[in-house]
Design a protein around this motif. Structure first.
Motif, PDB file in Angstrom:
ATOM      1  N   UNK A  83      25.302  30.635  12.219  1.00 46.00           N
ATOM      2  CA  UNK A  83      25.130  29.203  11.985  1.00 46.00           C
ATOM      3  C   UNK A  83      23.649  28.850  11.859  1.00 46.00           C
ATOM      4  N   UNK A  84      23.335  28.001  10.880  1.00 44.62           N
ATOM      5  CA  UNK A  84      21.961  27.520  10.736  1.00 44.62           C
ATOM      6  C   UNK A  84      21.937  26.009  10.899  1.00 44.62           C
ATOM      7  N   UNK A  85      20.776  25.502  11.215  1.00 45.84           N
ATOM      8  CA  UNK A  85      20.584  24.061  11.412  1.00 45.84           C
ATOM      9  C   UNK A  85      19.439  23.631  10.508  1.00 45.84           C
ATOM     10  N   UNK A  86      19.678  22.577   9.719  1.00 46.10           N
ATOM     11  CA  UNK A  86      18.683  22.116   8.761  1.00 46.10           C
ATOM     12  C   UNK A  86      18.249  20.700   9.104  1.00 46.10           C
ATOM     13  N   UNK A  87      16.937  20.482   9.151  1.00 49.06           N
ATOM     14  CA  UNK A  87      16.412  19.133   9.364  1.00 49.06           C
ATOM     15  C   UNK A  87      16.645  18.301   8.107  1.00 49.06           C
ATOM     16  N   UNK A  88      17.211  17.107   8.260  1.00 48.28           N
ATOM     17  CA  UNK A  88      17.390  16.213   7.131  1.00 48.28           C
ATOM     18  C   UNK A  88      16.033  15.633   6.725  1.00 48.28           C
ATOM     19  N   UNK A  89      15.870  15.244   5.440  1.00 51.88           N
ATOM     20  CA  UNK A  89      14.592  14.678   4.994  1.00 51.88           C
ATOM     21  C   UNK A  89      14.164  13.508   5.878  1.00 51.88           C
ATOM     22  N   UNK A  90      12.927  13.515   6.380  1.00 51.27           N
ATOM     23  CA  UNK A  90      12.474  12.447   7.276  1.00 51.27           C
ATOM     24  C   UNK A  90      12.659  11.045   6.701  1.00 51.27           C
ATOM     25  N   UNK A  91      12.479  10.899   5.380  1.00 50.05           N
ATOM     26  CA  UNK A  91      12.653   9.583   4.784  1.00 50.05           C
ATOM     27  C   UNK A  91      14.056   9.053   4.983  1.00 50.05           C
ATOM     28  N   UNK A  92      15.051   9.931   4.827  1.00 54.10           N
ATOM     29  CA  UNK A  92      16.444   9.527   5.042  1.00 54.10           C
ATOM     30  C   UNK A  92      16.688   9.161   6.501  1.00 54.10           C
ATOM     31  N   UNK A  93      16.103   9.944   7.405  1.00 54.36           N
ATOM     32  CA  UNK A  93      16.284   9.681   8.828  1.00 54.36           C
ATOM     33  C   UNK A  93      15.702   8.324   9.201  1.00 54.36           C
ATOM     34  N   UNK A  94      14.465   8.068   8.739  1.00 55.19           N
ATOM     35  CA  UNK A  94      13.806   6.801   9.064  1.00 55.19           C
ATOM     36  C   UNK A  94      14.574   5.621   8.466  1.00 55.19           C
ATOM     37  N   UNK A  95      15.034   5.778   7.220  1.00 55.81           N
ATOM     38  CA  UNK A  95      15.796   4.698   6.596  1.00 55.81           C
ATOM     39  C   UNK A  95      17.065   4.395   7.382  1.00 55.81           C
ATOM     40  N   UNK A  96      17.738   5.438   7.855  1.00 52.96           N
ATOM     41  CA  UNK A  96      18.961   5.217   8.615  1.00 52.96           C
ATOM     42  C   UNK A  96      18.667   4.523   9.935  1.00 52.96           C
ATOM     43  N   UNK A  97      17.608   4.965  10.634  1.00 55.84           N
ATOM     44  CA  UNK A  97      17.241   4.320  11.892  1.00 55.84           C
ATOM     45  C   UNK A  97      16.906   2.846  11.684  1.00 55.84           C
ATOM     46  N   UNK A  98      16.163   2.571  10.612  1.00 59.75           N
ATOM     47  CA  UNK A  98      15.793   1.184  10.322  1.00 59.75           C
ATOM     48  C   UNK A  98      17.031   0.338  10.023  1.00 59.75           C
ATOM     49  N   UNK A  99      17.960   0.914   9.250  1.00 58.62           N
ATOM     50  CA  UNK A  99      19.193   0.185   8.930  1.00 58.62           C
ATOM     51  C   UNK A  99      20.011  -0.084  10.186  1.00 58.62           C
ATOM     52  N   UNK A 100      20.133   0.946  11.054  1.00 60.55           N
ATOM     53  CA  UNK A 100      20.886   0.768  12.292  1.00 60.55           C
ATOM     54  C   UNK A 100      20.255  -0.297  13.177  1.00 60.55           C
ATOM     55  N   UNK A 101      18.919  -0.249  13.276  1.00 59.56           N
ATOM     56  CA  UNK A 101      18.226  -1.229  14.117  1.00 59.56           C
ATOM     57  C   UNK A 101      18.404  -2.640  13.573  1.00 59.56           C
ATOM     58  N   UNK A 102      18.300  -2.774  12.259  1.00 57.47           N
ATOM     59  CA  UNK A 102      18.440  -4.094  11.656  1.00 57.47           C
ATOM     60  C   UNK A 102      19.867  -4.625  11.806  1.00 57.47           C
ATOM     61  N   UNK A 103      20.847  -3.733  11.710  1.00 62.71           N
ATOM     62  CA  UNK A 103      22.241  -4.175  11.811  1.00 62.71           C
ATOM     63  C   UNK A 103      22.586  -4.653  13.213  1.00 62.71           C
ATOM     64  N   UNK A 104      21.822  -4.194  14.222  1.00 57.22           N
ATOM     65  CA  UNK A 104      22.073  -4.638  15.591  1.00 57.22           C
ATOM     66  C   UNK A 104      21.584  -6.050  15.853  1.00 57.22           C
ATOM     67  N   UNK A 105      20.636  -6.506  15.036  1.00 45.55           N
ATOM     68  CA  UNK A 105      19.950  -7.750  15.366  1.00 45.55           C
ATOM     69  C   UNK A 105      20.877  -8.943  15.523  1.00 45.55           C
ATOM     70  N   UNK A 106      21.801  -9.212  14.590  1.00 46.66           N
ATOM     71  CA  UNK A 106      22.670 -10.390  14.765  1.00 46.66           C
ATOM     72  C   UNK A 106      23.487 -10.331  16.053  1.00 46.66           C
ATOM     73  N   UNK A 107      24.042  -9.141  16.355  1.00 47.79           N
ATOM     74  CA  UNK A 107      24.862  -9.018  17.556  1.00 47.79           C
ATOM     75  C   UNK A 107      24.028  -9.199  18.820  1.00 47.79           C
ATOM     76  N   UNK A 108      22.813  -8.625  18.825  1.00 46.69           N
ATOM     77  CA  UNK A 108      21.947  -8.769  19.989  1.00 46.69           C
ATOM     78  C   UNK A 108      21.522 -10.211  20.190  1.00 46.69           C
TER      79      UNK A 108
END
Length: 366
Positions: A83-108
Motif C-alpha cells: 500500500x502507498x499513500x499519496x499527498x493530495x495537491x496542497x491547493x486542493x487541500x487548502x480549497x477544501x479547508x476554506x470551503x468547509x470553514x466557510x460552510x460552517x459560518x451560518x450554522x455557527x
C-alpha cells in the motif's frame, strides 16, 4: 527586472508561517502533522518509508492515513501491494479547508445568537428542576466518562440519559443511594443503565462529573424533594472535577455494594479515558481473554514521548469487585514489553513508568 507574485518566496518555506501550528488548529494531532508533512516531502510513499522519516510506528502511519484521507489531505492506494499513500495537491487541500470553514459560518452564527452570554465556572442553583436538567444535559454531552450518585427512587429521571451514554461507549459509574437492602431485583433494574453500578444505604450528596471537566454537586434533600431550601452547584472547572471524581471513587465507591457490571466491550478499541481502558482490560482478563495494549504517552521520569506495546499481565483497579489496587484511586496496567514489566497510569500518574494519553486494547487472534 519586474518581480511578479509567482516569483516571491513561499512564506512557509521562509519560516514566516507556522505550518505545524495551523494544521493543528484544523484538528490534526502532532503525529498526524508529522505524517502529513513527511508525505508532502515524498509525494507518494510506502507506510514504512513514512514511518521511518516521521519517527512514528508503521501501524500509526496506517491509522493516521485513514484519518488524513477522510479529511482530504491524502489518498491511500490500498489496491496496490505494498500500500502507498499519496499527498493530495496542497491547493486542493487548502480549497477544501476554506470551503468547509466557510460552510460552517451560518450554522455557527445561528448558534451564537441563541447562546447564553458567558459560561461561568460556578453556577448556584436553587431549583430542583434546574439541577436535574443540568445533570441530564451534562450526561447527554458526555463523550468519555460519567460518575454519578443519585437517589434510587428518582433514578427514572436520568436513567434513559445514562443508558444512552453507556450505549455510545461512555464509561458510566453509578451509585444509587437510599438502598437499605440490595437485592437481585435491583440488579436487574440497573442492568444496561451503567457500565458499573453500586448501591449505598447511607446519606450521600448527589455528585456528577462528566469527562473530568464539568459536574454538579447537590445535597440529597434537594434531589429527593422540591422546595427543600437547599442549593446545588454546577461547575465547569477542570481543576475541580478530578477532586470530585477522586472523592467519588476513593471514598464512596469502595464502600458501596456492587450490583451490576457490564459485559466487556468488543476489541480492538482505543481509549483516551484511562479508567475505561483499565475497566475493559480487567473485564476481558476476567473472561480469560489475553489482552494486548498499545500505549501512547510519556515517561514519568523525564517526560519523553513513548509508545509501547505488550500483553497486559496485571491490572490494579478499584472499579470492579474485588479491588486489586493498593489505594482507592490507583488504576494501573502492567505490560510485558519484550520481557520487561512496564507499568502504565493515567493523567497525573506518579507511581507508574508511563503516563498514558491513549491506550488501544486488542485480543490476539487464536
Amino acid at each position: 527586472m519586474t518581480t511578479g507574485p509567482d516569483d516571491l518566496p513561499d512564506a512557509a518555506a521562509t519560516g514566516d508561517v507556522d505550518v505545524e501550528g495551523l494544521l493543528k488548529r484544523f484538528g490534526l494531532s502532532d503525529k498526524e502533522v508529522d505524517t502529513y508533512l513527511t508525505l508532502l516531502e515524498h509525494g507518494e510513499a510506502k507506510a514504512s518509508t513514512v514511518a521511518e522519516a516521521a519517527g512514528v510506528s508503521k501501524r500509526y502511519v496506517y491509522s493516521a492515513s485513514e484519518e488524513l484521507e477522510a479529511r482530504g489531505f491524502v489518498t491511500v492506494n490500498d489496491h496496490v501491494t505494498p500500500t502507498t499513500i499519496r499527498a493530495n495537491p496542497p491547493g486542493e487541500v487548502v480549497d477544501r479547508l476554506a470551503t468547509d470553514a466557510q460552510s460552517m459560518r451560518p450554522a455557527l452564527e445561528a448558534r451564537f445568537s441563541r447562546t447564553e452570554s458567558v459560561t461561568e465556572p460556578f453556577e448556584v442553583v436553587k431549583s430542583r428542576v434546574t439541577v436535574v436538567k443540568r445533570i441530564r444535559r451534562a450526561i447527554g454531552e458526555a463523550t468519555a466518562e460519567v460518575t454519578l450518585s443519585f437517589p434510587l427512587d428518582r433514578l427514572d429521571e436520568v436513567a434513559d440519559d445514562l443508558r444512552a451514554a453507556a450505549d455510545r461507549g461512555v464509561l458510566v459509574l453509578l451509585i444509587v443511594t437510599g438502598v437499605d437492602e440490595p437485592n437481585d431485583g435491583l440488579s436487574r433494574d440497573l442492568t444496561g443503565v451503567a457500565s458499573a453500578a453500586r448501591a449505598w444505604g447511607q446519606p450521600m450528596p448527589s455528585m456528577l462529573t462528566v469527562d473530568n471537566r464539568t459536574g454538579v454537586v447537590a445535597p440529597p434533600e434537594m434531589i429527593e424533594r422540591s422546595n427543600s431550601g437547599k442549593q446545588g452547584i454546577v461547575f465547569s472547572q477542570q481543576q475541580l472535577a478530578p477532586v470530585i471524581v477522586g472523592s467519588f471513587i476513593g471514598n464512596y465507591w469502595p464502600a458501596a455494594a456492587e450490583m451490576v457490571v457490564a459485559d466487556p466491550a468488543p476489541l480492538p478499541a482505543s481509549y483516551t479515558n484511562f479508567r475505561q481502558a483499565v475497566f475493559q482490560a480487567e473485564l476481558h482478563r476476567r473472561s480469560d481473554d489475553t489482552v494486548r495494549a498499545h500505549v501512547d504517552g510519556r515517561l514519568i521520569d523525564g517526560g519523553e514521548a513513548v509508545e509501547v506495546t505488550g500483553e497486559v499481565i496485571d491490572v490494579s483497579q478499584g472499579l470492579v469487585a474485588p479491588a486489586t489496587n493498593d489505594f482507592p484511586v490507583q488504576h494501573t496496567l502492567t505490560l510485558d514489553v519484550d520481557g520487561e514489566r512496564v507499568t502504565v497510569g493515567g493523567p497525573g500518574a506518579f507511581v507508574e513508568d508511563i503516563e498514558a494519553d491513549e491506550v488501544e486494547l486488542s485480543t490476539p487472534a487464536e
